[in-house]
Design a protein around this motif. Structure first.
Motif, short mmCIF file in Angstrom:
data_model
loop_
_atom_site.label_atom_id
_atom_site.label_comp_id
_atom_site.label_asym_id
_atom_site.label_seq_id
_atom_site.Cartn_x
_atom_site.Cartn_y
_atom_site.Cartn_z
N VAL A 185 0.84 -1.20 0.00
CA VAL A 185 0.00 0.00 0.00
C VAL A 185 0.87 1.25 0.00
O VAL A 185 0.54 2.25 -0.65
N SER A 186 1.99 1.23 0.70
CA SER A 186 2.88 2.39 0.73
C SER A 186 3.48 2.66 -0.64
O SER A 186 3.61 3.83 -1.06
N ARG A 187 3.85 1.60 -1.35
CA ARG A 187 4.37 1.78 -2.71
C ARG A 187 3.28 2.38 -3.61
O ARG A 187 3.52 3.29 -4.41
N TYR A 188 2.07 1.85 -3.46
CA TYR A 188 0.93 2.36 -4.23
C TYR A 188 0.68 3.83 -3.89
O TYR A 188 0.39 4.65 -4.78
N ALA A 189 0.79 4.18 -2.62
CA ALA A 189 0.59 5.57 -2.20
C ALA A 189 1.57 6.49 -2.90
O ALA A 189 1.21 7.59 -3.36
N GLY A 190 2.84 6.08 -2.98
CA GLY A 190 3.84 6.90 -3.65
C GLY A 190 3.52 7.09 -5.12
O GLY A 190 3.64 8.20 -5.66
N TRP A 191 3.11 6.02 -5.79
CA TRP A 191 2.77 6.13 -7.21
C TRP A 191 1.54 7.02 -7.41
O TRP A 191 1.49 7.83 -8.35
N LEU B 130 6.42 -8.67 -6.18
CA LEU B 130 7.09 -7.44 -5.75
C LEU B 130 8.43 -7.23 -6.44
O LEU B 130 8.89 -6.08 -6.56
N SER B 131 9.04 -8.31 -6.91
CA SER B 131 10.34 -8.15 -7.57
C SER B 131 10.22 -7.38 -8.88
O SER B 131 11.23 -6.92 -9.43
N THR B 132 8.99 -7.22 -9.39
CA THR B 132 8.77 -6.46 -10.62
C THR B 132 8.36 -5.01 -10.37
O THR B 132 8.26 -4.23 -11.32
N TRP B 133 8.12 -4.65 -9.13
CA TRP B 133 7.56 -3.33 -8.86
C TRP B 133 8.56 -2.20 -9.14
O TRP B 133 8.17 -1.05 -9.32
N HIS B 134 9.83 -2.54 -9.20
CA HIS B 134 10.81 -1.52 -9.56
C HIS B 134 10.56 -1.01 -10.97
O HIS B 134 10.95 0.12 -11.32
N LEU B 135 9.91 -1.81 -11.82
CA LEU B 135 9.62 -1.38 -13.19
C LEU B 135 8.68 -0.18 -13.19
O LEU B 135 8.84 0.76 -13.98
N THR B 136 7.71 -0.19 -12.30
CA THR B 136 6.81 0.96 -12.21
C THR B 136 7.52 2.15 -11.58
O THR B 136 7.30 3.31 -11.99
N ASP B 137 8.39 1.91 -10.59
CA ASP B 137 9.21 3.00 -10.05
C ASP B 137 9.99 3.67 -11.18
O ASP B 137 10.04 4.91 -11.27
N GLU B 138 10.60 2.87 -12.04
CA GLU B 138 11.40 3.41 -13.14
C GLU B 138 10.53 4.14 -14.16
O GLU B 138 10.96 5.14 -14.77
N ALA B 139 9.30 3.67 -14.34
CA ALA B 139 8.39 4.36 -15.25
C ALA B 139 8.09 5.78 -14.75
O ALA B 139 8.00 6.72 -15.55
N TYR B 140 7.95 5.91 -13.43
CA TYR B 140 7.72 7.26 -12.88
C TYR B 140 8.98 8.12 -12.97
O TYR B 140 8.88 9.33 -13.24
N ASP B 141 10.13 7.53 -12.77
CA ASP B 141 11.37 8.29 -12.97
C ASP B 141 11.40 8.87 -14.38
O ASP B 141 11.74 10.05 -14.58
N ALA B 142 11.05 8.05 -15.34
CA ALA B 142 11.06 8.50 -16.74
C ALA B 142 10.00 9.56 -16.98
O ALA B 142 10.22 10.53 -17.73
#
Length: 525
Positions: free
Chosen positions: A253-259, A289-301
């Motif tokens: 939920v915290s990861r979702y909150a950040g996105w 969860l090992s794939t969630w960094h992909l969404t983090d990187e999408a937001y970086d972009a």
């Protein structure tokens, strides 16, 4: 809770003083009794969440015995939300005002839930709500008037954006909620108008933080949730709440909150569109969860592409409901039920983080208990005809009813674990007279550590005041009484019991069942 005394003689004046002396005996042989200060004790920290001494949890405890009562009292020692779900405008204003007044007297922040939007919960287990937009706006205006200029945090309409009558999402998906009584042409527009009015009424208050429904990582995708939040007026609020009454883990939920915070910033401050936002569904995989960094990187972009600087401290923030998420969601037995209702009183769930406004996460304003832990989700049939919950073999209490079995599970499976009481308190009202009473309290150290100095807090719920006390230094702020040790009885060894007493001014010696010794709940006798 009224404490039944062994007898209730009516005494007054000198007779009352004689009764006090007779009851205290050796206690009065020590230093002189401690008079109540003429000025109240200072308020608590403004960043402290309010513990309601008259909560529905503690009210439920009054009708329980044994371990079930101990469990309810322990759960009631933590701050949880107070839900306001019905009533006339005058009734809700008075109820909100009373609740916020009690919190304000303690210098604490109350968490309130406004839950009365028309067609709430789409006529499911928590069906109800105001009759129409006019009725709702009058109700929410009165709700806001009850808060006034005092500190409060308000959760606005759980499921209010997750379940919208006759709604077609930004992705073109049709909402399943289609009540026959609602006009398909206007129902969704009316929902957004209702929520925008609530936002305007509540954000006009100087001390109130306001949060809209952001659902959770197991429900709406980030882009869809963002689009709905924007339509509901989130730009004028403090942010959104997540995981209300649900079981998603705090990590997810915290990861979702950040996105969600990022997507709101991109969609409201640049040319970016909400439907382009990465989510738990893409490019990440929701269960890995090992794939969630992909969404983090999408937001970086996305931030790099738009030229916007990410600043989560300044972006919209979240409240996360951790009331039942310590063990995460329930996985129903494969193929056992046609509709497992995994949200409805699932077995063996546990409490998550205890409530706090200090999370260490720049996006998360607080881990809070929006759902009151121990209160039932409803009559769970899981695709059967009922009336029993086939997973539990019993009939569940109706929505909002106290469920002792679930309360015990939440404590047993809590993560992090909840400390069990290491003290016991017994109170007796020995006598009453017109306008007064006398009470005695016994405190036992049931733990393994010696207390060097102690403070017991309790609440007089009948409007009474402490007029005098012996064997403790007693002060009162609002309804809450603090009884602190004196120099001669400051040491309380394991297995030992001490006693003090007080004389009350007022017609009732009623007290809340909650007793906090050095801030921690005690069992009560």
């Amino acid at each position: 809770m009224p404490v039944a005394p062994p007898y209730r003689p009516l005494v007054a004046g000198a007779a009352a003083a004689a009764l006090v002396a007779a009851l205290t005996g050796a206690a009065l042989a020590g230093p002189a009794s401690a008079a109540v200060p003429t000025s109240p004790a200072g308020p608590g920290s403004p960043a402290e969440l309010y513990v309601d001494w008259e909560s529905s949890t503690l009210q439920a405890a009054e009708g329980l015995t044994g371990q079930a009562r101990d469990d309810a009292v322990l759960l009631g020692s933590f701050p949880s939300a107070r839900w306001f779900t019905s009533g006339t405008p005058a009734e809700v204003q008075a109820a909100v005002d009373e609740y916020v007044t009690r919190a304000d007297e303690q210098g604490a922040v109350p968490l309130l839930v406004a839950y009365n939007v028309p067609f709430r919960d789409c006529a499911q287990y928590s069906a109800g709500g105001a009759a129409d937009t006019a009725a709702y706006t009058a109700w929410i205006d009165a709700f806001a008037a009850g808060i006034g200029d005092r500190a409060a945090s308000v959760v606005v309409e759980p499921d209010g954006l997750g379940i919208i009558p006759w709604y077609t999402s930004s992705t073109g998906a049709s909402e399943w909620c289609r009540p026959a009584e609602a006009d398909p042409a206007t129902a969704a527009t009316e929902r957004f108008a209702q929520l925008n009015h609530a936002v305007d009424a509540l954000t006009a208050l100087p001390g109130t933080k306001v949060y809209l429904d952001g659902t959770h990582n197991g429900w709406l995708g980030v882009g869809d949730a963002t689009d709905r939040l924007i339509k509901a007026g989130v730009e004028r609020t403090d942010g959104f709440f997540l995981n209300a009454s649900n079981y998603q883990t705090t990590e997810k939920v915290s990861r979702y909150a950040g996105w969600l915070s990022d997507c709101l910033a991109l969609s409201t401050q640049t040319w970016w569109q909400a439907e382009w936002c990465g989510s738990q569904y893409y490019p990440a995989s929701p269960d890995d969860l090992s794939t969630w960094h992909l969404t983090d990187e999408a937001y970086d972009a996305a931030f790099a592409s738009t030229g916007l600087t990410r600043d989560r401290a300044a972006q919209k923030h979240a409240l996360i409901d951790t009331s039942r998420n310590g063990q995460g969601p329930w996985t129903p037995p494969a193929g056992k039920y046609t509709d497992a209702e995994d949200w409805c009183n699932p077995p063996d769930r546990g409490l998550g983080h205890t409530p706090t406004l200090a999370t260490g996460d720049p996006v998360v304003d607080g881990y809070v208990w929006i759902k009151v832990p121990g209160e039932s989700d409803g009559l769970c049939f899981r695709g059967t005809g009922g009336p029993l919950d086939p997973e539990r073999g019993v009939q569940n209490p109706p929505a909002g009813g106290w469920f002792p079995t679930q309360a015990a599970e939440l404590l047993a499976f809590a993560s992090p674990a909840v400390e069990r009481p290491t003290c016991a308190v017994r109170s007796v009202v020995h006598g009453t007279w017109p306008g007064g009473f006398v009470a005695q309290v016994w405190v036992t150290n049931t733990g393994t550590t010696t207390l060097q100095g102690w403070d017991l807090r309790f609440a007089l719920t009948g409007g009474a005041r402490v007029a005098d006390a012996w064997s403790a230094a007693v002060s009162q702020t609002g309804q809450v009484v603090d009884a602190a040790s004196l120099s001669w009885n400051a040491t309380l060894s394991p297995g030992r019991t001490l006693t003090f007493g007080y004389v009350g001014a007022g017609d009732s010696g009623s007290t809340s069942l909650l007793r906090l010794l050095d801030g921690k709940a005690c069992t009560v006798g």
